[in-house]
Design an enzyme around this catalytic site. Structure first.
Site, mmCIF file in Angstrom:
data_model
loop_
_atom_site.group_PDB
_atom_site.id
_atom_site.type_symbol
_atom_site.label_atom_id
_atom_site.label_comp_id
_atom_site.label_asym_id
_atom_site.label_seq_id
_atom_site.Cartn_x
_atom_site.Cartn_y
_atom_site.Cartn_z
ATOM 1 N N GLY A 8 -16.663 -19.795 -17.025
ATOM 2 C CA GLY A 8 -15.352 -20.424 -17.149
ATOM 3 C C GLY A 8 -14.332 -19.558 -16.432
ATOM 4 O O GLY A 8 -13.730 -18.668 -17.031
ATOM 5 N N ALA A 11 -7.825 -19.689 -15.780
ATOM 6 C CA ALA A 11 -6.737 -18.713 -15.866
ATOM 7 C C ALA A 11 -7.218 -17.389 -16.480
ATOM 8 O O ALA A 11 -7.145 -16.324 -15.856
ATOM 9 C CB ALA A 11 -5.588 -19.313 -16.686
ATOM 10 N N GLY A 13 -10.413 -16.475 -17.496
ATOM 11 C CA GLY A 13 -11.654 -15.971 -16.891
ATOM 12 C C GLY A 13 -11.383 -15.310 -15.552
ATOM 13 O O GLY A 13 -11.995 -14.290 -15.212
ATOM 14 N N ASN A 98 -8.618 -19.037 -27.670
ATOM 15 C CA ASN A 98 -7.658 -19.071 -28.764
ATOM 16 C C ASN A 98 -8.290 -19.678 -30.008
ATOM 17 O O ASN A 98 -9.403 -20.197 -29.964
ATOM 18 C CB ASN A 98 -6.411 -19.864 -28.344
ATOM 19 C CG ASN A 98 -5.394 -18.962 -27.653
ATOM 20 O OD1 ASN A 98 -5.237 -17.795 -28.043
ATOM 21 N ND2 ASN A 98 -4.709 -19.480 -26.660
ATOM 22 N N LYS A 175 -2.085 -14.373 -33.812
ATOM 23 C CA LYS A 175 -2.027 -15.094 -32.532
ATOM 24 C C LYS A 175 -1.945 -16.598 -32.784
ATOM 25 O O LYS A 175 -1.199 -17.314 -32.122
ATOM 26 C CB LYS A 175 -3.271 -14.746 -31.702
ATOM 27 C CG LYS A 175 -3.365 -15.447 -30.347
ATOM 28 C CD LYS A 175 -2.533 -14.759 -29.305
ATOM 29 C CE LYS A 175 -2.195 -15.611 -28.085
ATOM 30 N NZ LYS A 175 -3.304 -15.939 -27.225
ATOM 31 N N ASN A 179 0.508 -19.667 -31.357
ATOM 32 C CA ASN A 179 -0.092 -20.807 -30.640
ATOM 33 C C ASN A 179 0.205 -22.137 -31.340
ATOM 34 O O ASN A 179 0.440 -23.146 -30.682
ATOM 35 C CB ASN A 179 -1.608 -20.648 -30.546
ATOM 36 C CG ASN A 179 -2.032 -19.658 -29.471
ATOM 37 O OD1 ASN A 179 -3.055 -19.017 -29.598
ATOM 38 N ND2 ASN A 179 -1.260 -19.534 -28.412
ATOM 39 N N SER A 246 -1.127 -22.897 -22.246
ATOM 40 C CA SER A 246 -2.226 -23.588 -21.564
ATOM 41 C C SER A 246 -2.434 -24.992 -22.131
ATOM 42 O O SER A 246 -2.955 -25.867 -21.451
ATOM 43 C CB SER A 246 -3.514 -22.761 -21.641
ATOM 44 O OG SER A 246 -3.884 -22.519 -22.966
ATOM 45 N N GLU A 258 -6.648 -28.280 -26.789
ATOM 46 C CA GLU A 258 -7.219 -27.510 -27.902
ATOM 47 C C GLU A 258 -6.469 -27.813 -29.216
ATOM 48 O O GLU A 258 -6.105 -26.887 -29.940
ATOM 49 C CB GLU A 258 -7.150 -26.012 -27.578
ATOM 50 C CG GLU A 258 -8.042 -25.599 -26.414
ATOM 51 C CD GLU A 258 -7.979 -24.112 -26.129
ATOM 52 O OE1 GLU A 258 -6.868 -23.575 -25.996
ATOM 53 O OE2 GLU A 258 -9.050 -23.486 -26.057
HETATM 54 N N1 LIG Z 1 -3.770 -19.407 -20.020
HETATM 55 C C1 LIG Z 1 -3.246 -18.554 -20.868
HETATM 56 O O1 LIG Z 1 -2.140 -18.017 -20.656
HETATM 57 C C2 LIG Z 1 -4.003 -18.184 -22.134
HETATM 58 C C3 LIG Z 1 -3.539 -17.071 -22.886
HETATM 59 C C4 LIG Z 1 -4.268 -16.665 -23.994
HETATM 60 C C5 LIG Z 1 -5.398 -17.363 -24.384
HETATM 61 N N2 LIG Z 1 -5.797 -18.453 -23.688
HETATM 62 C C6 LIG Z 1 -7.010 -19.136 -24.150
HETATM 63 O O2 LIG Z 1 -8.079 -18.762 -23.282
HETATM 64 C C7 LIG Z 1 -9.042 -19.821 -23.215
HETATM 65 C C8 LIG Z 1 -9.212 -20.222 -21.748
HETATM 66 O O3 LIG Z 1 -7.974 -20.772 -21.317
HETATM 67 P P1 LIG Z 1 -7.564 -20.901 -19.785
HETATM 68 O O4 LIG Z 1 -6.092 -21.074 -19.778
HETATM 69 O O5 LIG Z 1 -8.175 -19.831 -18.996
HETATM 70 O O6 LIG Z 1 -8.255 -22.286 -19.433
HETATM 71 P P2 LIG Z 1 -8.548 -22.904 -17.980
HETATM 72 O O7 LIG Z 1 -7.607 -22.357 -16.973
HETATM 73 O O8 LIG Z 1 -8.604 -24.381 -18.179
HETATM 74 O O9 LIG Z 1 -9.988 -22.352 -17.644
HETATM 75 C C9 LIG Z 1 -11.140 -22.783 -18.289
HETATM 76 C C10 LIG Z 1 -12.232 -22.795 -17.257
HETATM 77 O O10 LIG Z 1 -13.472 -23.109 -17.902
HETATM 78 C C11 LIG Z 1 -14.191 -23.843 -16.951
HETATM 79 N N3 LIG Z 1 -15.317 -24.541 -17.551
HETATM 80 C C12 LIG Z 1 -15.314 -25.531 -18.466
HETATM 81 N N4 LIG Z 1 -16.568 -25.923 -18.753
HETATM 82 C C13 LIG Z 1 -17.382 -25.172 -17.980
HETATM 83 C C14 LIG Z 1 -18.775 -25.111 -17.791
HETATM 84 N N5 LIG Z 1 -19.598 -25.919 -18.467
HETATM 85 N N6 LIG Z 1 -19.279 -24.215 -16.920
HETATM 86 C C15 LIG Z 1 -18.469 -23.394 -16.221
HETATM 87 N N7 LIG Z 1 -17.125 -23.408 -16.348
HETATM 88 C C16 LIG Z 1 -16.595 -24.285 -17.212
HETATM 89 C C17 LIG Z 1 -13.178 -24.782 -16.345
HETATM 90 O O11 LIG Z 1 -13.687 -25.303 -15.150
HETATM 91 P P3 LIG Z 1 -12.919 -26.363 -14.219
HETATM 92 O O12 LIG Z 1 -12.049 -25.500 -13.339
HETATM 93 O O13 LIG Z 1 -14.032 -27.022 -13.517
HETATM 94 O O14 LIG Z 1 -12.139 -27.237 -15.138
HETATM 95 C C18 LIG Z 1 -12.018 -23.820 -16.152
HETATM 96 O O15 LIG Z 1 -12.092 -23.179 -14.899
HETATM 97 C C19 LIG Z 1 -8.475 -20.954 -24.078
HETATM 98 O O16 LIG Z 1 -9.022 -20.881 -25.376
HETATM 99 C C20 LIG Z 1 -6.982 -20.659 -24.109
HETATM 100 O O17 LIG Z 1 -6.335 -21.190 -25.259
HETATM 101 C C21 LIG Z 1 -5.141 -18.878 -22.548
#
Ligand SMILES: NC(=O)c1ccc[n+]([C@@H]2O[C@H](COP(=O)([O-])OP(=O)(O)OC[C@H]3O[C@@H](n4cnc5c(N)ncnc54)[C@H](OP(=O)(O)O)[C@@H]3O)[C@@H](O)[C@H]2O)c1
Length: 292
Positions: A8, A11, A13, A98, A175, A179, A246, A258
């Site tokens: 994944g 953002a 990852g 999260n 946290k 959220n 997010s 989520e």
């Molecule tokens: N963004 C923030 O500021 C932030 C801060 C703190 C915590 N979080 C938490 O961190 C977690 C991730 O959030 P994010 O913002 O990073 O989400 P995101 O940007 O949507 O990234 C999630 C990634 O997972 C990928 N994915 C989904 N299914 C998959 C699979 N089967 N195989 C491989 N990759 C797969 C998606 O691929 P695609 O690109 O193909 O859709 C996407 O690239 C969440 O729980 C969020 O609440 C986020």
């Protein structure tokens, strides 16, 4: 040196991969659904480009030393397809998501003793061209224990802080309190910082929504008091409360959200403890009723 796989690469990852890469100590594999030519992360210290092995099919996955899962909570089942190959030698799985249910969410696929829940404090946006924009410092919190300390060691030398705490439950719930109130901006379809009116009425709703989370978290064993909720409301009123949300990004892009991990859990666990959670319940109901 560790062989580390990031599953994944959105953002969070993307930032985790860039941090691991910056240590120049690890062999990194990026597991994505679509081919990723290059990972570009704008960090507070400049632009980082990560060029490393990229897999797009779980059938290609080979055993590594550490797996970091950074998908959305609702994608747990599909990301879990990567785990049999990556964990063939028993690698620990860090879940950077999260919510408060990392263990329950991954229980069908990962043994509890292999699982490392991570609380992520990084403000990140993923832009339309795929560039990842890290807007502030990176802080990760894990539970005290051998795997928690090994996780912290993975990031040694990177520009991140990894906190290893005895009281992980409190970190999770603190946290979640922030959220859960972010869902108000999801309902309004704009960040709190774009609200023209930051008046007492809104502050009161934010405070009461966060207090519901505090009450349920306390019943679950987190060491929280009402000042946690007050700080969240104060931050939002000062316009510093939601630099990146997010779930709002997901709603604006028409993706799933989520809702259950952030608000549904408060309603569900509130029911178990006999604690009323009307604001969280309303947020879940409204978003569900819209088909989100
Ligand atoms: N963004 C923030 O500021 C932030 C801060 C703190 C915590 N979080 C938490 O961190 C977690 C991730 O959030 P994010 O913002 O990073 O989400 P995101 O940007 O949507 O990234 C999630 C990634 O997972 C990928 N994915 C989904 N299914 C998959 C699979 N089967 N195989 C491989 N990759 C797969 C998606 O691929 P695609 O690109 O193909 O859709 C996407 O690239 C969440 O729980 C969020 O609440 C986020």
């Amino acid at each position: 040196m560790a062989r580390a796989a990031v599953v994944g690469v959105g953002a969070i990852g993307g930032v985790l991969a860039a941090l691991l890469d910056s240590t120049a100590r690890h062999e990194i594999t990026l597991c994505t659904r679509r081919p990723l030519k290059e990972l570009t992360v704008k960090t507070p210290d400049g632009v980082v480009r990560v060029k490393t092995r990229n897999l797009t099919d779980p059938a290609q996955a080979e055993a590594v030393d550490w797996v970091l899962v950074a998908s959305k909570a609702y994608d747990a089942e599909s990301t879990a397809q990567w785990l049999p190959g990556l964990t063939a030698d028993g690698a620990p799985v860090a879940v950077a998501q999260n919510g408060v249910e990392h263990r329950e969410r991954f229980a069908p696929w990962v043994k509890q003793e292999q699982l490392v829940p991570v609380v992520v404090h990084i403000s990140v946006d993923r832009q339309a061209d795929g560039t990842i924009w890290q807007r502030g410092p990176a802080r990760l919190t894990v539970e005290e224990g051998r795997l928690g300390r090994e996780f912290a060691e993975l990031f040694r030398g990177s520009n991140s802080e990894v906190v290893v705490t005895e009281d992980f439950k409190t970190a999770l719930w603190r946290k979640l309190c922030g959220n859960s109130t972010g869902t108000l901006s999801v309902l309004a379809k704009k960040p709190f910082s774009a609200f023209k009116l930051r008046d007492e009425a809104l502050a009161r709703v934010v405070l009461e929504m966060a207090l519901e989370c505090v009450a349920v978290g306390r019943a679950e064993g987190a060491q929280l008091d009402d000042s946690t909720a007050q700080r969240i409301a104060d931050g939002i009123m000062r316009g510093t409360g939601d630099r990146a949300n997010s779930m709002l990004a997901d709603r604006l892009a028409g993706r799933p959200m989520e809702i259950d991990a952030r608000n549904g859990v408060i309603v569900r666990l509130g029911e178990r403890h006999g604690i009323a959670t009307p604001l969280n319940r309303m947020a879940v109901a409204l978003l569900r009723a819209e088909g989100c």
